[in-house]
Design a protein around this motif. Structure first.
Motif, PDB file in Angstrom:
ATOM      1  N   THR A   1       0.824  -1.213   0.000  1.00  0.00           N
ATOM      2  CA  THR A   1       0.000   0.000   0.000  1.00  0.00           C
ATOM      3  C   THR A   1       0.860   1.266   0.000  1.00  0.00           C
ATOM      4  O   THR A   1       0.336   2.361   0.125  1.00  0.00           O
ATOM      5  CB  THR A   1      -0.934   0.029   1.230  1.00  0.00           C
ATOM      6  OG1 THR A   1      -0.145   0.019   2.404  1.00  0.00           O
ATOM      7  CG2 THR A   1      -1.896  -1.148   1.228  1.00  0.00           C
ATOM      8  N   THR A   2       2.171   1.098  -0.155  1.00  0.00           N
ATOM      9  CA  THR A   2       3.091   2.232  -0.101  1.00  0.00           C
ATOM     10  C   THR A   2       3.570   2.593  -1.498  1.00  0.00           C
ATOM     11  O   THR A   2       3.977   1.728  -2.269  1.00  0.00           O
ATOM     12  CB  THR A   2       4.295   1.919   0.808  1.00  0.00           C
ATOM     13  OG1 THR A   2       3.806   1.610   2.107  1.00  0.00           O
ATOM     14  CG2 THR A   2       5.238   3.109   0.900  1.00  0.00           C
TER      15      THR A   2
ATOM     16  N   GLY B   1      -7.163  13.145  -4.618  1.00  0.00           N
ATOM     17  CA  GLY B   1      -8.421  12.568  -4.162  1.00  0.00           C
ATOM     18  C   GLY B   1      -8.558  11.083  -4.414  1.00  0.00           C
ATOM     19  O   GLY B   1      -9.660  10.597  -4.632  1.00  0.00           O
ATOM     20  N   VAL B   2      -7.449  10.339  -4.369  1.00  0.00           N
ATOM     21  CA  VAL B   2      -7.530   8.911  -4.692  1.00  0.00           C
ATOM     22  C   VAL B   2      -7.782   8.026  -3.490  1.00  0.00           C
ATOM     23  O   VAL B   2      -8.106   6.856  -3.662  1.00  0.00           O
ATOM     24  CB  VAL B   2      -6.259   8.425  -5.438  1.00  0.00           C
ATOM     25  CG1 VAL B   2      -6.100   9.139  -6.741  1.00  0.00           C
ATOM     26  CG2 VAL B   2      -5.034   8.562  -4.587  1.00  0.00           C
TER      27      VAL B   2
ATOM     28  N   GLY C   1      -5.666  -0.782  -3.683  1.00  0.00           N
ATOM     29  CA  GLY C   1      -6.334  -0.116  -4.812  1.00  0.00           C
ATOM     30  C   GLY C   1      -6.087   1.391  -4.820  1.00  0.00           C
ATOM     31  O   GLY C   1      -5.878   1.984  -5.884  1.00  0.00           O
ATOM     32  N   GLU C   2      -6.107   2.001  -3.656  1.00  0.00           N
ATOM     33  CA  GLU C   2      -5.824   3.436  -3.572  1.00  0.00           C
ATOM     34  C   GLU C   2      -4.386   3.731  -3.989  1.00  0.00           C
ATOM     35  O   GLU C   2      -4.122   4.695  -4.708  1.00  0.00           O
ATOM     36  CB  GLU C   2      -6.076   3.944  -2.146  1.00  0.00           C
ATOM     37  CG  GLU C   2      -7.525   3.933  -1.738  1.00  0.00           C
ATOM     38  CD  GLU C   2      -7.738   4.233  -0.267  1.00  0.00           C
ATOM     39  OE1 GLU C   2      -8.906   4.431   0.115  1.00  0.00           O
ATOM     40  OE2 GLU C   2      -6.755   4.266   0.517  1.00  0.00           O
ATOM     41  N   ALA C   3      -3.464   2.884  -3.551  1.00  0.00           N
ATOM     42  CA  ALA C   3      -2.057   3.070  -3.916  1.00  0.00           C
ATOM     43  C   ALA C   3      -1.873   2.897  -5.423  1.00  0.00           C
ATOM     44  O   ALA C   3      -1.133   3.660  -6.059  1.00  0.00           O
ATOM     45  CB  ALA C   3      -1.178   2.086  -3.147  1.00  0.00           C
TER      46      ALA C   3
ATOM     47  N   ALA D   1      -3.096   6.016  -7.064  1.00  0.00           N
ATOM     48  CA  ALA D   1      -2.169   7.119  -6.805  1.00  0.00           C
ATOM     49  C   ALA D   1      -0.958   7.035  -7.732  1.00  0.00           C
ATOM     50  O   ALA D   1      -0.505   8.051  -8.263  1.00  0.00           O
ATOM     51  CB  ALA D   1      -1.722   7.102  -5.347  1.00  0.00           C
ATOM     52  N   ILE D   2      -0.426   5.831  -7.943  1.00  0.00           N
ATOM     53  CA  ILE D   2       0.719   5.668  -8.843  1.00  0.00           C
ATOM     54  C   ILE D   2       0.334   6.107 -10.254  1.00  0.00           C
ATOM     55  O   ILE D   2       1.071   6.841 -10.914  1.00  0.00           O
ATOM     56  CB  ILE D   2       1.224   4.206  -8.840  1.00  0.00           C
ATOM     57  CG1 ILE D   2       1.891   3.902  -7.505  1.00  0.00           C
ATOM     58  CG2 ILE D   2       2.190   3.959  -9.997  1.00  0.00           C
ATOM     59  CD1 ILE D   2       2.240   2.438  -7.307  1.00  0.00           C
ATOM     60  N   GLN D   3      -0.839   5.703 -10.696  1.00  0.00           N
ATOM     61  CA  GLN D   3      -1.294   6.058 -12.042  1.00  0.00           C
ATOM     62  C   GLN D   3      -1.514   7.556 -12.194  1.00  0.00           C
ATOM     63  O   GLN D   3      -1.127   8.155 -13.195  1.00  0.00           O
ATOM     64  CB  GLN D   3      -2.581   5.306 -12.385  1.00  0.00           C
ATOM     65  CG  GLN D   3      -2.381   3.824 -12.517  1.00  0.00           C
ATOM     66  CD  GLN D   3      -3.708   3.073 -12.590  1.00  0.00           C
ATOM     67  OE1 GLN D   3      -4.785   3.652 -12.464  1.00  0.00           O
ATOM     68  NE2 GLN D   3      -3.631   1.763 -12.788  1.00  0.00           N
ATOM     69  N   MET D   4      -2.138   8.172 -11.210  1.00  0.00           N
ATOM     70  CA  MET D   4      -2.500   9.586 -11.329  1.00  0.00           C
ATOM     71  C   MET D   4      -1.347  10.541 -11.010  1.00  0.00           C
ATOM     72  O   MET D   4      -1.272  11.627 -11.583  1.00  0.00           O
ATOM     73  CB  MET D   4      -3.695   9.900 -10.433  1.00  0.00           C
ATOM     74  CG  MET D   4      -4.978   9.244 -10.934  1.00  0.00           C
ATOM     75  SD  MET D   4      -6.400   9.647  -9.918  1.00  0.00           S
ATOM     76  CE  MET D   4      -6.565  11.391 -10.228  1.00  0.00           C
TER      77      MET D   4
END
Length: 189
Positions: free
Chosen positions: A24-25, A48-49, A72-74, A77-80
């Motif tokens: 998750t990091t 806002g991810v 999923g949030e991580a 975040a990597i994509q955005m």
């Protein structure tokens, strides 16, 4: 033999952070040395991810880590955030090299402070609405124009126009015509 293959596949998925739900990091690279923890938190929070649980920055080395609540949030975040420009440098995002240890629990960080704080400045009125500030600026500009005309012009026309301008600007400032706006002008030969 089949069990050995299944074990190696499981081991492979544990090493591959994209498929490991314990990861998750997010690693954030190419950070400018002036970017601190609060600034990185603000930039990633504004995407806002998801819920950010921890932000660490190695300012002298130009990288940091952001831990999210879920895998999923991580991922999002990597994509955005990959390529996001922070202080003139495009950051590079990838997975952190270690999964979040099982049982690690924390609560999301509170929202970051805004990037600017209003600072009182000398000569600028504080605590007024935008309409009040606009009226103040208008009055100030009219007063300066009148002062410039009085100082720059000699004779009757300068005095007449300055008197009319001052009377009109007072009426504008007050919001309604008053007695001073109907001045009687005197002419001297």
């Amino acid at each position: 033999m089949q069990q050995a293959m299944e074990v190696s596949q499981d081991t492979g998925s544990q090493e591959n952070p994209e498929n490991n739900p314990d990861c998750t990091t997010v690693y954030i690279g190419n950070l400018g040395h002036e970017v601190n923890r609060d600034e990185l938190h603000r930039h990633l929070y504004n995407l806002g991810v998801g819920a950010i649980e921890e932000v660490r920055v190695q300012q002298d080395k130009g990288f940091g880590f952001v831990r999210y609540s879920t895998h999923g949030e991580a991922t999002l975040a990597i994509q955005m955030a990959n390529g996001l420009v922070v202080r003139g440098k495009a950051i590079k995002c990838s997975w952190g090299n270690k999964p979040t240890p099982p049982g690690t629990s924390s609560k999301p960080l509170p929202p970051p402070l805004p990037s600017y704080q209003p600072v009182p400045m000398a000569g600028v009125p504080q605590g007024f609405t935008s309409a009040e500030l606009l009226a103040y600026q208008r009055q100030l500009a009219l007063s300066q124009a009148a002062a410039g005309q009085i100082a720059g012009q000699q004779g009757l026309t300068g005095q007449v126009s300055a008197g009319l301008l001052a009377a009109g600007s007072q009426a504008l400032y007050d919001g309604f015509p008053n007695q001073s706006s109907t001045q009687h002008l005197m002419y001297y030969n």
